[in-house]
Scaffold this active site. Structure first.
Site, short mmCIF file in Angstrom:
data_model
loop_
_atom_site.label_atom_id
_atom_site.label_comp_id
_atom_site.label_asym_id
_atom_site.label_seq_id
_atom_site.Cartn_x
_atom_site.Cartn_y
_atom_site.Cartn_z
N SER A 46 -3.79 14.21 7.12
CA SER A 46 -4.72 13.96 6.09
C SER A 46 -6.15 13.87 6.73
O SER A 46 -6.25 13.25 7.81
CB SER A 46 -4.29 12.77 5.21
N GLN B 22 -4.63 18.40 5.61
CA GLN B 22 -4.87 18.21 4.16
C GLN B 22 -6.51 17.94 4.09
O GLN B 22 -6.96 16.96 4.45
CB GLN B 22 -4.19 17.11 3.60
N TYR C 9 0.71 -1.32 -0.05
CA TYR C 9 -0.04 0.21 0.10
C TYR C 9 0.96 1.13 -0.23
O TYR C 9 0.36 2.20 -0.72
CB TYR C 9 -0.87 -0.03 1.15
N ARG D 226 0.25 8.15 -7.44
CA ARG D 226 -0.74 7.04 -7.21
C ARG D 226 -2.28 7.34 -7.92
O ARG D 226 -3.18 6.55 -7.48
CB ARG D 226 -0.95 7.28 -5.57
N HIS E 154 0.52 13.26 -6.72
CA HIS E 154 0.08 12.62 -5.71
C HIS E 154 1.01 11.34 -5.45
O HIS E 154 0.30 10.11 -5.32
CB HIS E 154 -1.56 12.00 -5.77
N THR F 101 -7.26 18.94 -1.35
CA THR F 101 -6.73 17.97 -2.55
C THR F 101 -7.60 18.29 -3.63
O THR F 101 -8.71 18.08 -3.67
CB THR F 101 -7.19 16.65 -1.54
#
Length: 391
Positions: free
Chosen positions: A119, A140, A37, A290, A287, A168
């Site tokens: 995040s 974020q 991941y 990703r 990103h 974002t």
């Protein structure tokens, strides 16, 4: 924390002198599903390599006979003084890679006076980080569809001392991230027999996970009717993202009391629009490779963004940075600041409470060394160097 790390600093710099050394150690200590991941891109993952190749292609000719140099790494960005020209980028589902990772990274950021970014889909809440980030907190935001929910998240972040907001922009829809599917990760994570076996074979990770509890998206969980990961996952998919517009960006800017940056900008037209609606800066980023495998390397997109925005708004660059030299390359091409995400997770997974501090030390030492190699004492002078080293 700093005093404790200082006792081991010399030996750690000898044993783990580069981020790549921490990555190898982290892979051994993390369950494979968590490792996959963390390192995953999307599609054929060509952008992961494109980020690295583009950074490696940037050369700067040094200038010699400069006498004794003592590099100054301090920078003022968005009205805040930072000790170093880089910060910790936001990473989602952080606790899957290492339990309490956000807390460990926030503590290191506070100790070294660099930004720590949390995040919306991290595994610790803004409230839990309030006592740890030392005024270095950035938040974020994955903008929710509903204005009320959007403002609630911003209120919580502000009340917890986060003062810079990252909107974002580069996740209009979740990407496929085929690598994580092959590894058996389901979103939200499920306690399958394979996942349990990986926990058994990685006892240190499992011990810390049992102490903290299984990773959960704790910030958004409180808004979900049910608290189990499946329900929270459905809530995230149905209520966060997918609707970002310039009008919403303007609403966010008007509501937030501090600086607002748009994260994920690769096209100069987006930088121009962000400037036009009064945002304080942009983060040139893909990103971490990703989201869209066909995107340009972030460092390749940077010069055109600089042409549009330099001197008018703040410019941050991330995606692919692994060394102090990479940071210098981004600053040389006009970025005001840089951010790293995976590097700090490598550090925390490899060395636990010392990991984030050790990443900062590696990058700081590399920055100083390469500035002396270049014949530059001040970061501002990096902008003035040409590709051939001429000012």
């Amino acid at each position: 924390m700093l005093m404790s790390y200082a006792k081991h600093r010399h030996q750690l710099l000898h044993d783990y002198p580069a981020i790549s050394d921490l990555a190898r150690k982290a892979q051994k200590r993390m369950p494979d599903v968590a490792w996959q991941y963390l390192i995953a891109g999307t599609g054929e993952e060509q952008l992961l390599q494109r980020n690295r190749d583009a950074l490696n292609a940037i050369t700067i000719a040094p200038e010699f006979c400069r006498g004794e140099l003592s590099p100054n790494l301090e920078v003022n960005f968005l009205g805040q003084n930072y000790a170093l020209p880089f910060g910790i980028a936001p990473v989602g589902l952080t606790g899957l890679m290492w339990p309490r990772a956000e807390i460990l990274m926030a503590q290191a950021a506070a100790a070294y006076r660099i930004p720590f970014s949390l995040s919306t889909v991290a595994t610790e809440t803004p409230e839990a980080l309030a006592e740890h980030h030392g005024g270095m907190g950035w938040f974020q935001l994955y903008p929710p569809r509903e204005k009320e929910l959007r403002e609630s998240l911003m209120d919580r972040a502000w009340a917890s001392g986060f003062r810079v907001l990252l909107i974002t922009a580069d996740v209009p829809t979740p990407s496929r991230r085929e690598r994580t599917k092959r590894a058996g990760l389901q979103m939200p994570p499920k306690m399958t027999s394979g996942f349990i076996w990986q926990g058994i074979t990685h006892p240190v990770w499992s011990w810390h996970t049992l102490r903290r509890g299984l990773p959960k998206l704790r910030t958004v969980a409180s808004y979900s009717q049910f608290q189990d990961m499946m329900s929270v996952g459905k809530f995230v998919r149905s209520r966060l993202g997918g609707n970002l517009s310039w009008a919403i960006c303007e609403e966010i800017k008007a509501y937030w009391k501090g600086p607002v940056l748009l994260k994920g900008v690769l096209h100069p037209a987006d930088a121009e629009k962000a400037l036009a609606i009064g945002l304080d800066g942009v983060v040139v980023s893909n990103h971490g490779a990703r989201q869209f495998d066909g995107a340009p390397a972030a460092i390749t997109a940077l010069p055109e963004i600089v042409r549009v925005a330099k001197g008018k708004m703040g410019i941050v660059m991330d995606s692919g940075i692994r060394t102090g030299l990479d940071i210098l390359r981004a600053l040389h091409l006009g970025a005001d600041f840089t951010m790293l995400g995976r590097a700090f997770l490598f550090g925390v997974a490899a060395l636990g409470e010392y990991g984030a501090a050790h990443v900062i030390e590696i990058l700081q030492d590399d920055l100083k060394n390469n500035m002396v190699q270049l014949g530059v004492a001040e970061l501002d002078n990096l902008h003035k160097l040409g590709a051939d080293g001429q000012k």
